[in-house]
Each structure stands twice: as C-alpha cells, then as structure tokens.
Scaffold this motif. Structure first.
Motif, mmCIF file in Angstrom:
data_model
loop_
_atom_site.group_PDB
_atom_site.id
_atom_site.type_symbol
_atom_site.label_atom_id
_atom_site.label_comp_id
_atom_site.label_asym_id
_atom_site.label_seq_id
_atom_site.Cartn_x
_atom_site.Cartn_y
_atom_site.Cartn_z
ATOM 1 N N ASN A 2 0.842 -1.191 0.000
ATOM 2 C CA ASN A 2 0.000 0.000 0.000
ATOM 3 C C ASN A 2 0.881 1.247 0.000
ATOM 4 O O ASN A 2 2.111 1.145 -0.033
ATOM 5 N N LYS A 3 0.266 2.426 0.044
ATOM 6 C CA LYS A 3 1.027 3.661 -0.061
ATOM 7 C C LYS A 3 2.003 3.830 1.106
ATOM 8 O O LYS A 3 3.146 4.263 0.917
ATOM 9 N N GLY A 4 1.591 3.481 2.298
ATOM 10 C CA GLY A 4 2.469 3.594 3.457
ATOM 11 C C GLY A 4 3.708 2.721 3.327
ATOM 12 O O GLY A 4 4.819 3.139 3.670
ATOM 13 N N LEU A 6 4.968 1.727 0.473
ATOM 14 C CA LEU A 6 5.760 2.317 -0.595
ATOM 15 C C LEU A 6 6.596 3.482 -0.067
ATOM 16 O O LEU A 6 7.784 3.595 -0.376
ATOM 17 N N VAL A 7 5.997 4.327 0.736
ATOM 18 C CA VAL A 7 6.715 5.456 1.332
ATOM 19 C C VAL A 7 7.890 4.946 2.163
ATOM 20 O O VAL A 7 9.009 5.457 2.068
ATOM 21 N N GLY A 22 7.150 10.636 1.473
ATOM 22 C CA GLY A 22 5.709 10.761 1.228
ATOM 23 C C GLY A 22 5.396 11.976 0.377
ATOM 24 O O GLY A 22 4.569 11.910 -0.545
ATOM 25 N N ILE A 25 6.468 11.244 -3.251
ATOM 26 C CA ILE A 25 5.527 10.351 -3.925
ATOM 27 C C ILE A 25 4.239 11.096 -4.253
ATOM 28 O O ILE A 25 3.702 10.970 -5.360
ATOM 29 N N ASP A 26 3.739 11.907 -3.312
ATOM 30 C CA ASP A 26 2.537 12.706 -3.568
ATOM 31 C C ASP A 26 2.751 13.665 -4.733
ATOM 32 O O ASP A 26 1.878 13.827 -5.593
ATOM 33 N N ILE A 29 2.670 11.708 -8.021
ATOM 34 C CA ILE A 29 1.297 11.330 -8.364
ATOM 35 C C ILE A 29 0.529 12.537 -8.877
ATOM 36 O O ILE A 29 -0.213 12.446 -9.860
#
Length: 92
Positions: A2-4, A6-7, A22, A25-26, A29
């Motif tokens: 999940n995103k967490g 991945l971070v 984070g 990545i944001d 995106i």
C-alpha cells in the motif's frame, strides 16, 4: 504493497525521512494526474506509460430490474507496462 509501505521502502532506499518520501511520492502522483488531465501521455522509460483513452457511450442493464441504462462516454486512465518492468516481473 500500500502507499504507506511504498513510502517506507522509498525512504529506506533513498535515505530520506518518511515525511520527505511521502511528499515526493505525492508530488509525483500529482504531476502524473495533472498531465493526464491535460490529455498528455506520461512515459517513464523502463517502467511504462500512462495514457488516457476515450470510452464510448453505450447501454447496460440493471441486474436487479433488467431495465436498460445509458452509460455516458468517459475518459479512462490506463497503464501500459514497459519492457523493463515486464522483464523484471518475469525474472529475466
């Protein structure tokens, strides 16, 4: 993943804090989303290509009632995997 997760993986790999990873990545995106909204393709060599395709209007049926429903035309984001990603997944 999940995103967490991945971070955390990016933070460990690059040596950033989780907050910085984070934000990065944001930002990536948001950049991809913005380009797709404008109708542009986003090509990441060795990974893949993000594109927007047009989906034609059509008819569908409501499964409960059997009534015909009109489905409006829309745009859909798609991802095409690149050769590098395909090879990595297939272990080559």
């Amino acid at each position: 993943m999940n995103k967490g997760e991945l971070v955390a993986a990016v933070a460990d790999k690059v040596g950033l804090s989780r907050g910085q990873a984070g934000e990065a990545i944001d930002a990536a995106i948001e950049a991809i989303t913005g380009a797709l909204k404008k109708g542009d393709e986003v090509k990441i060599v060795g990974f893949g290509t993000f594109v927007v395709t047009n989906r034609a209007a059509g008819e569908a049926r409501n499964p409960r009632t059997g009534e015909k429903v009109t489905v409006p035309a829309s745009k859909t984001p798609k991802f095409r995997a690149g050769a590098g990603l395909k090879e990595a997944v297939n272990g080559k």
